[in-house]
Write a protein that holds these residues in place. Structure first.
Motif, PDB file in Angstrom:
ATOM      1  N   GLN A  73       0.838  -1.218  -0.046  1.00  0.00           N
ATOM      2  CA  GLN A  73      -0.114   0.147  -0.021  1.00  0.00           C
ATOM      3  C   GLN A  73       1.008   1.389  -0.019  1.00  0.00           C
ATOM      4  O   GLN A  73       1.849   1.377   0.522  1.00  0.00           O
ATOM      5  CB  GLN A  73      -0.850   0.003   1.233  1.00  0.00           C
ATOM      6  N   HIS A  74       0.334   2.437  -0.769  1.00  0.00           N
ATOM      7  CA  HIS A  74       1.052   3.495  -0.657  1.00  0.00           C
ATOM      8  C   HIS A  74       0.143   4.790  -0.544  1.00  0.00           C
ATOM      9  O   HIS A  74      -0.972   4.543  -1.404  1.00  0.00           O
ATOM     10  CB  HIS A  74       2.026   3.437  -1.882  1.00  0.00           C
ATOM     11  N   PRO A  75       0.384   5.752   0.037  1.00  0.00           N
ATOM     12  CA  PRO A  75       1.441   6.046   1.041  1.00  0.00           C
ATOM     13  C   PRO A  75       1.143   5.117   2.226  1.00  0.00           C
ATOM     14  O   PRO A  75      -0.154   4.583   2.413  1.00  0.00           O
ATOM     15  CB  PRO A  75       1.478   7.528   1.413  1.00  0.00           C
ATOM     16  N   SER A  76       1.940   5.094   3.297  1.00  0.00           N
ATOM     17  CA  SER A  76       1.952   4.296   4.388  1.00  0.00           C
ATOM     18  C   SER A  76       0.946   5.465   5.181  1.00  0.00           C
ATOM     19  O   SER A  76       0.461   4.926   6.457  1.00  0.00           O
ATOM     20  CB  SER A  76       3.086   3.833   5.003  1.00  0.00           C
ATOM     21  N   ARG A  77       1.508   6.495   5.119  1.00  0.00           N
ATOM     22  CA  ARG A  77       0.927   7.636   6.047  1.00  0.00           C
ATOM     23  C   ARG A  77       0.619   9.012   5.293  1.00  0.00           C
ATOM     24  O   ARG A  77       1.523   9.250   4.325  1.00  0.00           O
ATOM     25  CB  ARG A  77       1.874   7.935   7.154  1.00  0.00           C
ATOM     26  N   VAL A  78      -0.394   9.596   5.565  1.00  0.00           N
ATOM     27  CA  VAL A  78      -0.801  10.766   4.833  1.00  0.00           C
ATOM     28  C   VAL A  78      -1.530  11.721   5.500  1.00  0.00           C
ATOM     29  O   VAL A  78      -2.385  11.162   6.321  1.00  0.00           O
ATOM     30  CB  VAL A  78      -1.365  10.674   3.337  1.00  0.00           C
ATOM     31  N   ILE A  79      -1.071  13.107   5.549  1.00  0.00           N
ATOM     32  CA  ILE A  79      -1.875  14.267   6.167  1.00  0.00           C
ATOM     33  C   ILE A  79      -2.331  15.089   5.365  1.00  0.00           C
ATOM     34  O   ILE A  79      -1.393  15.409   4.490  1.00  0.00           O
ATOM     35  CB  ILE A  79      -0.744  14.827   7.296  1.00  0.00           C
TER      36      ILE A  79
END
Lengths: 110, 112
Positions: free
Chosen positions: B6-12
């Motif tokens: 999965q991408h991204p692993s983290r997003v703000i």
């Protein structure tokens, strides 16, 4: 009655003990049974996969399915602190969506 | 076992913007992928079934216009959260497989 019932815990056991995790279900059409391990903030990891009734062993893990009782179990032998996680049972009728239990939080105490 | 990324692993992101999350099956082809969201200390909640070459099937209560799913190839499904709001902040996870499902590592979305 929910399709899949799983005690949420938390379940705390001392290191080295045998852990028994269980789920019951109501849909007799389920044929595929899985156990997943999920660490905090990670995706679930497939541990065991069983088709229909019977036992399956993989290292320290044993999965049991009793379709007559609609009851599945996961046993962990020689439990380790690294086994501390949430364990989710899951099942499906085939190549379709999976129904999950709510997960049992397991703590292995050093 | 099979690998799902999965991408991204983290997003703000800021409220009102859209965010796209990718799910890829790395070593197998997947005609069907599933999208879940998970709140802290809660179980997985199935949002939709992504079908390669056809429309996604959404679970009851999930807004299809808000959570756009595209499954354009046998190895890629995307989830776009449109006009994101703080209540959309959650952990989004995809899975793929045949009878057993393999999960991606998840994407943590934070909407400010």
């Amino acid at each position: 009655q929910k399709e899949v019932e799983q005690d949420p815990g938390p379940l705390s056991v001392p290191e080295g003990a045998i852990v028994s995790l269980n789920c019951t279900y109501s849909n007799s059409a389920f044929q595929y049974f899985m156990w997943y391990r999920q660490y905090s903030r990670k995706g679930p990891e497939l541990l065991m996969y069983t088709y229909s009734s019977g036992n399956k062993e993989d290292g320290r893990f044993t999965a049991q399915v009793d379709k007559s009782s609609k009851y599945i179990s996961l046993f962990i032998r020689d439990s380790q602190p690294s086994d501390s996680a949430t364990y989710l049972c899951a099942m499906s009728q085939g190549n379709d969506k999976i129904i999950f239990g709510k997960g049992t939080r397991l703590h292995i105490l050093p | 076992g099979a690998v799902v990324s999965q991408h991204p692993s983290r997003v703000i992101c800021k409220s009102g913007t859209s965010v796209k999350i990718e799910c890829r099956s790395l070593d197998f082809q997947a005609t069907t992928m599933f999208w879940y969201r998970q709140f802290p200390k809660q179980s997985l909640m199935l949002m939709a079934t992504s079908n390669e070459g056809s429309k996604a099937t959404y679970e009851q209560g999930v807004e299809k216009d808000k959570f756009l799913i595209n499954h354009a190839s046998l190895t890629l499904s995307t989830l776009t959260v449109t006009s994101a709001h703080p209540e959309d902040s959650s952990f989004y996870i995809c899975s793929a497989g045949t009878y057993e499902q393999y999960f991606g590592p998840g994407t943590r979305l934070t909407v400010t």
